[in-house]
Design a protein around this motif. Sequence first.
Motif, mmCIF file in Angstrom:
data_model
loop_
_atom_site.group_PDB
_atom_site.id
_atom_site.type_symbol
_atom_site.label_atom_id
_atom_site.label_comp_id
_atom_site.label_asym_id
_atom_site.label_seq_id
_atom_site.Cartn_x
_atom_site.Cartn_y
_atom_site.Cartn_z
ATOM 1 N N LYS A 37 0.811 -1.216 0.000
ATOM 2 C CA LYS A 37 0.000 0.000 0.000
ATOM 3 C C LYS A 37 0.845 1.267 0.000
ATOM 4 O O LYS A 37 0.540 2.219 -0.715
ATOM 5 C CB LYS A 37 -0.972 -0.006 1.177
ATOM 6 N N THR A 38 1.942 1.291 0.783
ATOM 7 C CA THR A 38 2.798 2.473 0.816
ATOM 8 C C THR A 38 3.523 2.644 -0.507
ATOM 9 O O THR A 38 3.647 3.761 -1.041
ATOM 10 C CB THR A 38 3.810 2.359 1.970
ATOM 11 N N THR A 39 4.009 1.548 -1.071
ATOM 12 C CA THR A 39 4.667 1.586 -2.374
ATOM 13 C C THR A 39 3.726 2.134 -3.436
ATOM 14 O O THR A 39 4.104 2.973 -4.264
ATOM 15 C CB THR A 39 5.129 0.176 -2.773
ATOM 16 N N LEU A 40 2.484 1.675 -3.407
ATOM 17 C CA LEU A 40 1.499 2.124 -4.394
ATOM 18 C C LEU A 40 1.168 3.600 -4.214
ATOM 19 O O LEU A 40 1.110 4.362 -5.185
ATOM 20 C CB LEU A 40 0.233 1.276 -4.271
ATOM 21 N N THR A 41 0.965 4.021 -2.975
ATOM 22 C CA THR A 41 0.640 5.425 -2.708
ATOM 23 C C THR A 41 1.765 6.347 -3.159
ATOM 24 O O THR A 41 1.533 7.350 -3.848
ATOM 25 C CB THR A 41 0.383 5.640 -1.208
ATOM 26 N N ALA A 42 2.997 6.008 -2.781
ATOM 27 C CA ALA A 42 4.142 6.861 -3.105
ATOM 28 C C ALA A 42 4.369 6.945 -4.610
ATOM 29 O O ALA A 42 4.551 8.042 -5.170
ATOM 30 C CB ALA A 42 5.386 6.330 -2.411
ATOM 31 N N ASN A 43 4.343 5.809 -5.274
ATOM 32 C CA ASN A 43 4.659 5.805 -6.706
ATOM 33 C C ASN A 43 3.506 6.321 -7.559
ATOM 34 O O ASN A 43 3.738 6.963 -8.586
ATOM 35 C CB ASN A 43 5.064 4.401 -7.140
#
Length: 246
Positions: free
Chosen positions: A2-8
């Motif tokens: 989820k953090t990877t998706l939000t950031a990218n």
Amino acid sequence: AKTTLTANLGAYLALSRGRRVLAVDMDPQGQLGKVLGAKPRSLQRSALDLLLDAVLDGDPADRMSSGGETGAGLPIMSSRIPNLDLILANKALGLAPVFEADEPDPTGRLERRFASAPELRGYDLMLIDSPPSFSTLTLTVLRAVDEIVIPVPLTFLALDGCAQLMQTVQTVRTRYGHTRLGITMVVPTFYRRTRLAGEVLEQLKSRFPKEIAQTVVGFHVKIDEAQSRGLSVFEYAPRDRGAKAL
């Protein structure tokens, strides 16, 4: 993921689409700032202030921010990426439930804070990274948003967790009257060529025929390498398969 998706996703919309994006970290782990090269430990104001501003006396717009933040009101700070601003979290956000004892509607704080924030008019999109498991903070986030993007690792337990989240979404719709809340996309992640992964993917397609993402995100080393350097994959390796998948 989820953090990877939000950031990218935030980086992509800002860099490639020219959108004004505000990425908000509502996870006490504070990893959103880390993967984008920010330093949550040095914050003087953080995501916790979003919740405290709703109950403390005084007008939050009168409070002057510092430590690199871009103005008064919301604890917004600029990122290295043009058009992408951040509200970061740290472990202090985990204290939020402590302040709920005398609050008649504690899970509505974030919704109320955003509704009264004129700064948000300057953004095209706001992305919120929620906690990894269900908690009061998760419910607070669900009440403050209209759309949900669910990354689902292709494992049995993750599929079970997705089913529980669906029940929570329905509760938010009915108990709090938040009928606009909907699932915009379900993103299969951590794909490997195994029979179980294939079975879970087929179940997701059956359960979310309209919401399932066309791209299945696998294991991409360049994404991990980018995050270890505080960069989005679109800055670090824009032609990599991981960037194309995201």
